[in-house]
Design an enzyme around this catalytic site. Structure first.
Site, PDB file in Angstrom:
ATOM      1  N   SER A 129      -2.763  96.182 -27.342  1.00  0.00           N
ATOM      2  CA  SER A 129      -4.118  95.649 -27.377  1.00  0.00           C
ATOM      3  C   SER A 129      -4.905  96.113 -26.145  1.00  0.00           C
ATOM      4  CB  SER A 129      -4.067  94.124 -27.497  1.00  0.00           C
ATOM      5  OG  SER A 129      -5.315  93.596 -27.868  1.00  0.00           O
ATOM      6  N   ASP A 151      -4.956  94.191 -39.029  1.00  0.00           N
ATOM      7  CA  ASP A 151      -5.464  94.068 -37.665  1.00  0.00           C
ATOM      8  C   ASP A 151      -6.979  94.264 -37.650  1.00  0.00           C
ATOM      9  OD1 ASP A 151      -5.853  94.106 -34.932  1.00  0.00           O
ATOM     10  OD2 ASP A 151      -4.586  95.853 -34.558  1.00  0.00           O
ATOM     11  N   HIS A 184      -2.863  91.584 -36.001  1.00  0.00           N
ATOM     12  CA  HIS A 184      -2.850  92.078 -34.628  1.00  0.00           C
ATOM     13  C   HIS A 184      -1.730  91.435 -33.800  1.00  0.00           C
ATOM     14  CE1 HIS A 184      -4.651  93.879 -31.074  1.00  0.00           C
ATOM     15  NE2 HIS A 184      -4.638  92.707 -30.469  1.00  0.00           N
TER      16      HIS A 184
END
Length: 307
Positions: A168, A248, A280
């Site tokens: 991320s 995601d 995600h």
């Protein structure tokens, strides 16, 4: 969670925080669900992985957790610089979420890892995360002659095979750290590959949040938000692995990064692994799921692939 506050008192609201008229920033989350904010390093009898914490710089609050696999002797191990996610404003290398993930990865891949504890917004606005992660990479490189400040790295690290990875926001930082190496290199240290798990880059609704967290940004074309073609072409590594997840919210920007890297002229080897039916950073929230175990296995295989 956020307190119940009159909307008239809020000047702006983003995915992870809101800003009050008096300038106060109120985070909605500090840590991922079920994540203990700070657990100590340990010798884990279930995996044989040892860990310890180190202070990297006395001039700024930069530290890291180092992991050493059970099989550290007599072989020398490639080190992985791992950069945690959390939207640039939450989570920690010392949380139970990331301690568990990195420990499992170290056990699976039989590698060393240095997990970065970098500064978070609002106490340390961006670009602290980029600067401090690069400081840790330089600190790792300071062990190239076997006479650095940490005995584990001196004794066990193969600095001809260094990897940088993150998820991320940490994947975004991974790219920027690698692009800083550029043509100057790191002396005798060789960065072989990058691993980006569900990366955040520009081109979606959270762009404004990133720019708010980074007062010195140069706009939507800032290369730390939208990687520049020259930075992609000059990535100082031979191999890149990008993880995607079908559900995601960052899937489109992850795919865009992959396509831009292909078009940039970078001449390395690119691998893409997409997990189906998951969201995600699912691997952090469901670490024992089949998809999460597959992700760790693929990550480990990439690290140990002989080319």
């Amino acid at each position: 969670m956020a307190s119940q506050t009159d909307d008239d008192d809020i000047t702006c609201r983003f995915r992870f925080f809101q800003v009050h008229k008096d300038g106060r920033v109120e985070l909605f989350y500090h840590f991922y669900p079920h994540s203990d904010p700070n657990i100590p390093p340990s010798d884990d009898p279930s995996t044989g992985v040892r860990s310890k914490d180190v202070t990297i710089s006395s001039h700024s609050p930069v530290s890291a957790r180092i992991y050493l696999p059970k099989s550290a002797k007599p072989d020398r191990k490639l080190p992985l610089l791992y950069i945690h996610g959390g939207g640039f404003c939450m989570e920690s290398a010392f949380s139970s979420t990331y301690h568990g993930f990195v420990s499992n990865l170290v056990a699976e891949a039989s590698v060393m890892a240095v997990s970065v504890e970098y500064g978070l917004f609002p106490e340390r606005p961006i670009p602290a995360c980029y600067d401090e992660s690069f400081i840790v990479l330089q600190w790792i490189a300071s062990h190239s002659d076997g006479n650095g400040p940490d005995a584990w790295l001196n004794d066990h690290a193969d600095l001809k095979r260094v990897f940088i990875g993150g998820d991320s926001a940490g994947a975004n930082i991974t790219h920027t750290v690698a692009s800083r190496i550029g043509s100057n290199g790191l002396g005798d240290v060789k960065v072989v590959g990058l691993i980006m798990v569900h990366p955040f880059f520009g081109g979606m609704e959270d762009d404004d949040m990133w720019m708010y967290m980074f007062p010195g940004n140069t706009g939507l074309q800032d290369p730390r938000l939208k990687p520049a073609t020259e930075d992609l072409a000059g990535l100082a590594c031979e191999r890149v692995l990008v993880f995607l997840a079908e559900k995601d919210h960052l899937l489109a920007v992850g795919k865009s990064y992959v396509e831009e890297l292909k078009k940039s002229g970078w001449n390395g080897s690119l691998e893409v692994f997409e997990s189906l039916g998951v969201e995600h950073c699912f691997h952090l929230f469901q670490p024992n799921s089949e998809n999460a175990l597959d992700l760790v296995s693929k990550f480990a295989s990439f690290l140990n692939k002989v080319v």
